[in-house]
Design an enzyme around this catalytic site. Structure first.
Site, short mmCIF file in Angstrom:
data_model
loop_
_atom_site.label_atom_id
_atom_site.label_comp_id
_atom_site.label_asym_id
_atom_site.label_seq_id
_atom_site.Cartn_x
_atom_site.Cartn_y
_atom_site.Cartn_z
N GLU A 43 36.24 16.88 51.82
CA GLU A 43 36.23 17.17 50.40
C GLU A 43 35.23 18.52 50.61
O GLU A 43 34.03 18.33 51.05
CB GLU A 43 35.68 16.38 49.41
CG GLU A 43 35.78 17.04 47.97
CD GLU A 43 35.00 16.23 46.76
OE1 GLU A 43 35.04 16.74 45.73
OE2 GLU A 43 34.22 15.19 47.08
N GLU A 68 28.80 20.38 51.07
CA GLU A 68 28.15 20.75 49.89
C GLU A 68 27.20 21.79 50.14
O GLU A 68 26.41 21.69 51.23
CB GLU A 68 27.76 19.73 48.91
CG GLU A 68 26.64 19.93 47.88
CD GLU A 68 27.39 20.87 46.98
OE1 GLU A 68 28.53 20.48 46.59
OE2 GLU A 68 26.91 21.86 46.55
N ASP A 117 34.30 26.05 42.20
CA ASP A 117 33.76 27.36 41.61
C ASP A 117 34.96 28.38 41.14
O ASP A 117 35.52 28.60 41.92
CB ASP A 117 32.73 27.94 42.02
CG ASP A 117 31.45 26.64 42.44
OD1 ASP A 117 31.69 25.92 42.01
OD2 ASP A 117 30.61 27.25 42.97
N LYS A 121 35.33 36.78 38.39
CA LYS A 121 35.55 38.16 38.60
C LYS A 121 36.78 38.62 39.49
O LYS A 121 36.41 37.97 40.95
CB LYS A 121 34.31 38.86 38.93
CG LYS A 121 33.30 39.07 37.69
CD LYS A 121 31.91 39.63 38.12
CE LYS A 121 30.98 39.66 37.17
NZ LYS A 121 29.64 39.49 37.55
N1 SAH Z 1 33.83 18.10 43.30
C1 SAH Z 1 32.83 17.58 42.58
C2 SAH Z 1 31.99 18.93 42.11
C3 SAH Z 1 32.46 19.87 41.44
S1 SAH Z 1 31.63 21.47 41.28
C4 SAH Z 1 33.51 17.10 41.12
O1 SAH Z 1 34.59 17.30 41.14
O2 SAH Z 1 32.79 16.62 40.64
C5 SAH Z 1 31.74 22.32 42.70
C6 SAH Z 1 30.88 22.08 43.92
O3 SAH Z 1 31.28 22.95 44.83
C7 SAH Z 1 29.36 22.57 43.50
O4 SAH Z 1 28.60 21.45 43.68
C8 SAH Z 1 29.25 23.76 44.56
O5 SAH Z 1 27.92 23.82 45.12
C9 SAH Z 1 30.17 23.28 45.72
N2 SAH Z 1 30.63 24.50 46.52
C10 SAH Z 1 31.25 25.59 45.85
N3 SAH Z 1 31.64 26.49 46.70
C11 SAH Z 1 31.40 26.08 47.84
C12 SAH Z 1 31.36 26.60 49.02
N4 SAH Z 1 31.88 27.51 49.42
N5 SAH Z 1 30.85 25.92 50.18
C13 SAH Z 1 30.22 24.57 50.02
N6 SAH Z 1 30.15 24.12 48.59
C14 SAH Z 1 30.70 24.75 47.91
#
Ligand code: SAH
Length: 212
Positions: A43, A68, A117, A121
């Protein structure tokens, strides 16, 4: 205090046995970390780890890796593992952009993207985890018959993700624009923390499964 700045989280992560400290050294030999040759599912952006920990508990026959980038959220996952350890789960604190440095060709059986995320943009489109740039990276590590499962409540991100599939050389296997009312795709659904939050606010959850 902002969660992101919890003091000592980096130190706690560096000392944790549940975190792979030098993930590049595991490339091509993740089976050694787990001590078996079972399939590995990843994940990306696991947050506090609710989804991946539940998956790992439900499927002891499968290995899981949670990625993460933020220490403070990852720390929550580590604390949960300390209270209730799972032998088939490891965490990595890293930026997912470098995922091909950490997993070898066909080393990963499935990739989960949950509530990634949105990077709204246009100039940040390459940072979106379901972008063609990331799909190319996943292509380099996923088994031939491996799939990506993506869930989000963000309509724009989902539209974008759908448009990226074909140009990146992937194909849509399944999709829904209202997961929680789709009987087939809800079967075996494991809720993520964000999914619980956004669906309880009445937001529909979008999901796709893609393959090559
Ligand atoms: N998957 C979880 C959290 C969603 S929030 C859920 O569904 O509840 C998205 C998470 O992804 C955040 O904690 C953010 O820090 C992480 N994240 C986003 N882009 C990332 C990247 N490029 N590499 C590692 N982690 C990332």
């Amino acid at each position: 205090m902002r969660l992101r700045n919890i003091s000592g989280s980096r130190e706690a992560i560096a000392a944790s046995r549940y975190v792979i400290q030098e993930p590049e050294a595991m490339k091509g030999r993740w089976n050694e970390a787990f001590g078996n040759r079972r399939p590995i599912r990843v994940e990306i952006g696991m947050g506090k780890g609710r989804f991946i920990m539940e998956q790992a508990g439900l499927h002891p026959e499968i290995n899981y890796v949670g990625i993460e980038k933020y220490s403070s959220v990852l720390l929550r996952g580590i604390q949960k593992m300390e209270a209730d350890p799972l032998p088939n789960l490891f965490f990595i604190r890293m930026e997912a952009e470098y995922i091909t440095d950490v997993f070898g060709r066909e080393e990963v059986d499935r990739i989960y993207l949950n509530f990634s995320d949105p990077w709204p943009k246009d100039r940040h489109a390459k940072r979106r985890l379901p972008s063609r740039e990331f799909l190319q990276r996943y292509d380099a590590i996923l088994k031939k018959d491996g799939v990506i499962e993506f869930k989000t409540d963000n309509r724009e991100l989902f539209r974008f993700a759908l448009d990226e599939i074909e140009p990146a050389g992937w194909r849509l296997e399944q999709m829904t624009e209202d997961l929680h009312h789709d009987e087939r795709m809800m079967r075996d659904n494991v809720m993520t923390e964000y999914e619980e939050r956004f669906s309880s606010m009445g937001n529909p959850i979008y999901k796709y499964i893609i393959a090559r």
